[in-house]
Design a protein around this motif. Structure first.
Motif, mmCIF file in Angstrom:
data_model
loop_
_atom_site.group_PDB
_atom_site.id
_atom_site.type_symbol
_atom_site.label_atom_id
_atom_site.label_comp_id
_atom_site.label_asym_id
_atom_site.label_seq_id
_atom_site.Cartn_x
_atom_site.Cartn_y
_atom_site.Cartn_z
ATOM 1 N N GLN A 146 -1.905 -14.465 3.812
ATOM 2 C CA GLN A 146 -0.914 -13.003 3.771
ATOM 3 C C GLN A 146 -1.547 -12.082 3.180
ATOM 4 O O GLN A 146 -1.056 -10.507 3.465
ATOM 5 C CB GLN A 146 -0.300 -13.006 2.350
ATOM 6 C CG GLN A 146 1.331 -14.200 2.986
ATOM 7 C CD GLN A 146 1.617 -14.695 1.243
ATOM 8 O OE1 GLN A 146 1.801 -14.611 0.239
ATOM 9 N NE2 GLN A 146 2.530 -15.607 1.526
ATOM 10 N N SER A 198 -3.451 -10.405 5.597
ATOM 11 C CA SER A 198 -2.719 -10.151 7.354
ATOM 12 C C SER A 198 -2.385 -7.935 6.515
ATOM 13 O O SER A 198 -2.374 -7.261 7.593
ATOM 14 C CB SER A 198 -1.876 -11.190 7.321
ATOM 15 O OG SER A 198 -3.030 -12.241 7.929
ATOM 16 N N LYS A 199 -1.407 -8.469 5.572
ATOM 17 C CA LYS A 199 -0.651 -7.212 5.472
ATOM 18 C C LYS A 199 -1.997 -6.109 5.243
ATOM 19 O O LYS A 199 -1.701 -5.143 5.961
ATOM 20 C CB LYS A 199 -0.264 -7.297 3.889
ATOM 21 C CG LYS A 199 0.752 -6.435 3.207
ATOM 22 C CD LYS A 199 1.477 -7.081 2.127
ATOM 23 C CE LYS A 199 0.561 -6.591 1.480
ATOM 24 N NZ LYS A 199 0.690 -7.054 -0.233
ATOM 25 N N THR A 200 -3.032 -6.420 4.144
ATOM 26 C CA THR A 200 -3.623 -5.004 4.856
ATOM 27 C C THR A 200 -4.136 -4.910 5.949
ATOM 28 O O THR A 200 -4.573 -3.393 6.383
ATOM 29 C CB THR A 200 -4.059 -5.398 3.979
ATOM 30 O OG1 THR A 200 -4.177 -5.895 1.925
ATOM 31 C CG2 THR A 200 -5.254 -4.363 2.893
ATOM 32 N N ASN A 201 -4.572 -5.806 6.703
ATOM 33 C CA ASN A 201 -5.468 -5.206 7.491
ATOM 34 C C ASN A 201 -4.304 -4.483 8.707
ATOM 35 O O ASN A 201 -5.171 -3.342 9.199
ATOM 36 C CB ASN A 201 -5.991 -6.581 8.441
ATOM 37 C CG ASN A 201 -6.850 -6.234 9.606
ATOM 38 O OD1 ASN A 201 -7.453 -5.460 9.941
ATOM 39 N ND2 ASN A 201 -5.684 -7.558 10.688
ATOM 40 N N GLU A 202 -3.246 -4.716 8.758
ATOM 41 C CA GLU A 202 -1.742 -4.290 9.327
ATOM 42 C C GLU A 202 -2.102 -2.621 8.972
ATOM 43 O O GLU A 202 -2.283 -1.468 9.894
ATOM 44 C CB GLU A 202 -1.107 -4.389 9.596
ATOM 45 C CG GLU A 202 -0.400 -4.774 11.181
ATOM 46 C CD GLU A 202 1.239 -5.158 10.972
ATOM 47 O OE1 GLU A 202 1.117 -6.371 10.593
ATOM 48 O OE2 GLU A 202 2.521 -4.847 10.578
ATOM 49 N N ALA A 203 -1.627 -2.950 7.688
ATOM 50 C CA ALA A 203 -1.446 -1.509 6.922
ATOM 51 C C ALA A 203 -1.997 -0.658 6.654
ATOM 52 O O ALA A 203 -2.118 0.730 7.062
ATOM 53 C CB ALA A 203 -0.338 -2.001 5.026
ATOM 54 N N ASN A 251 -4.923 -0.565 9.650
ATOM 55 C CA ASN A 251 -5.317 -0.443 10.541
ATOM 56 C C ASN A 251 -6.249 -0.437 10.355
ATOM 57 O O ASN A 251 -7.659 0.424 11.080
ATOM 58 C CB ASN A 251 -4.966 0.967 11.082
ATOM 59 C CG ASN A 251 -3.500 1.698 10.576
ATOM 60 O OD1 ASN A 251 -3.116 0.492 12.027
ATOM 61 N ND2 ASN A 251 -3.039 2.715 10.364
ATOM 62 N N GLY A 298 -8.114 -3.005 12.027
ATOM 63 C CA GLY A 298 -8.490 -3.249 13.683
ATOM 64 C C GLY A 298 -8.984 -4.316 13.410
ATOM 65 O O GLY A 298 -10.097 -4.731 14.089
ATOM 66 N N ASP A 341 -9.490 -8.791 13.523
ATOM 67 C CA ASP A 341 -9.597 -9.811 14.333
ATOM 68 C C ASP A 341 -10.069 -10.423 13.874
ATOM 69 O O ASP A 341 -11.376 -11.340 13.600
ATOM 70 C CB ASP A 341 -10.798 -9.555 15.370
ATOM 71 C CG ASP A 341 -10.639 -10.576 16.456
ATOM 72 O OD1 ASP A 341 -9.284 -11.585 15.931
ATOM 73 O OD2 ASP A 341 -11.013 -11.065 17.449
#
Ligand code: NAD
Length: 331
Positions: free
Chosen positions: A14, A17-22, A24, A26, A28
């Motif tokens: 959780q 994934s949240k930090t990766n998106e927020a 940016n 990028g 994988d």
């Protein structure tokens, strides 16, 4: 940036994934819920970055195979790194980074929670009142105010612990090969280990596990302590000889023991073993004692710490892959 992420739990997925998106980043990220070890290292091959935690096995054999498959960075998502063979990593040319300060307060607050639970016997009251047993027999504790606490290791977590303890009105004796002026500013006094053993009502470990301090607390040190005192270890299991602690508890030399870490925890912690017979006799004997509390390496587990861990780990990796220094390189 292709990251193989080991020992992944739902809360890790959780927050990362949240930090990766927020942020940016990028990345994988492929999450594996099991611990990286010699036996399963083939599943970790081909990832540019391996993200690992406290019980993943990063010995020379594992590191050599990872390096040969193209891994460049070992990103520890924790402060401790006693499970990484740093000499081997350096020789191979792998970069190893950690998260040195994600939230010292998270561990310090859990440390004090263990102290208070053992002292005021909250674990017993919880069970009793659910059974409508309101007897207070056997629940006598002591005032923290005026007691002496020995803090071994006065880095970030040690200091955060001292700050809370001084708020309670405790006297603090500290030991660290490197004196931290903050400890003295908070009113702690540096002392020798022997002084700490002889004068403390509670001893709390906050130093890293190194080759030199394995079993720092053992039969010899327990024998020097005040009879009936409390020992807390939220640092690393190997700092305390659990067999010797069991003997010291039997003799009443230790009055209570709070452990968030355990020498053989990698066979137990972070998994649901409630339908299995636990084969570790030392763990079973210790956890059967009324004056011993185990938590399963959860001292770090707060929302704030998880956010900081994800942010720092992803930023460590992206900076290094961009050819920059991140400041958290271990050599
Ligand atoms: P830190 O690097 O800020 O401080 C460690 C301190 O220990 C330093 O001041 C160092 O000089 C001192 N030290 C080193 N060897 C020592 C020894 N033999 N005796 C006494 N002091 C010694 O680290 P920190 O952020 O305060 O973390 C301390 C430890 O806590 C980590 O190494 C890790 O093992 C543990 N930890 C546990 C959890 C958990 O969830 N239970 C979470 C984070 C960290």
């Amino acid at each position: 940036m292709k990251i193989g992420f080991f020992s992944a739990k739902r809360y890790d997925i959780q927050h990362f994934s949240k930090t990766n998106e927020a942020g940016n980043f990028g990345a994988d990220i492929e999450f594996f819920d099991y611990r990286l070890s010699r036996q399963n290292v083939r599943l970790a091959l081909g990832f540019e970055v391996i993200c690992a935690f406290v019980n993943d096995e990063l010995c020379e054999e594992v590191l050599t195979k990872l390096y040969a498959s193209g891994t460049k960075i070992i990103a520890m998502r924790c402060a401790g790194f006693n499970n990484v063979d740093l000499d081997a990593a350096k020789r191979l040319g792998l970069e190893v980074v950690n998260v040195p300060a994600y939230s010292p307060e998270s561990v310090a607050e859990h440390t004090v929670a263990l102290m208070l639970t053992l002292n005021r016997k909250i674990h017993k009251s919880y069970g009793r009142t659910r059974d409508a047993n309101f007897s207070l027999e056997g629940l006598v504790g002591f005032n923290m105010h005026g007691k002496t606490v020995g803090v071994i290791g006065t880095g970030k977590i040690g200091i955060a612990t001292i700050r809370i303890l001084r708020g309670f009105g405790c006297e603090v004796l500290a030991y660290d090969p490197f004196h931290n002026p903050l400890a003295e500013e908070l009113g702690a006094s540096y002392a020798s280990l022997d002084d700490i053993y002889q004068n403390s009502d509670i001893i709390s470990l906050h130093c890293p596990l190194t080759k030199d301090n394995q079993h720092l607390l053992n039969a010899e040190s327990f024998a020097k302590m005040k009879p009936g005192m409390m020992v807390i270890n939220t640092s690393r299991g190997g700092l305390l000889n659990a067999v010797d602690a069991m003997e010291a508890l039997k003799m009443g030399q230790i009055g209570s023991l709070g452990l968030d870490v355990y020498e053989n925890e990698k066979e137990l912690f972070f998994e649901d073993k409630s339908n299995e017979v636990i084969l570790d006799d030392v763990f079973r004997r210790l956890s059967a004692c009324h004056n011993v509390i185990f938590t399963g390496h959860q001292a770090f587990l707060t929302r704030e710490a998880l956010d900081n861990i994800a942010q720092t780990t992803l930023s460590n990796v992206s900076q290094i892959l961009a050819g920059k220094k991140c400041g958290n390189e271990l050599f």
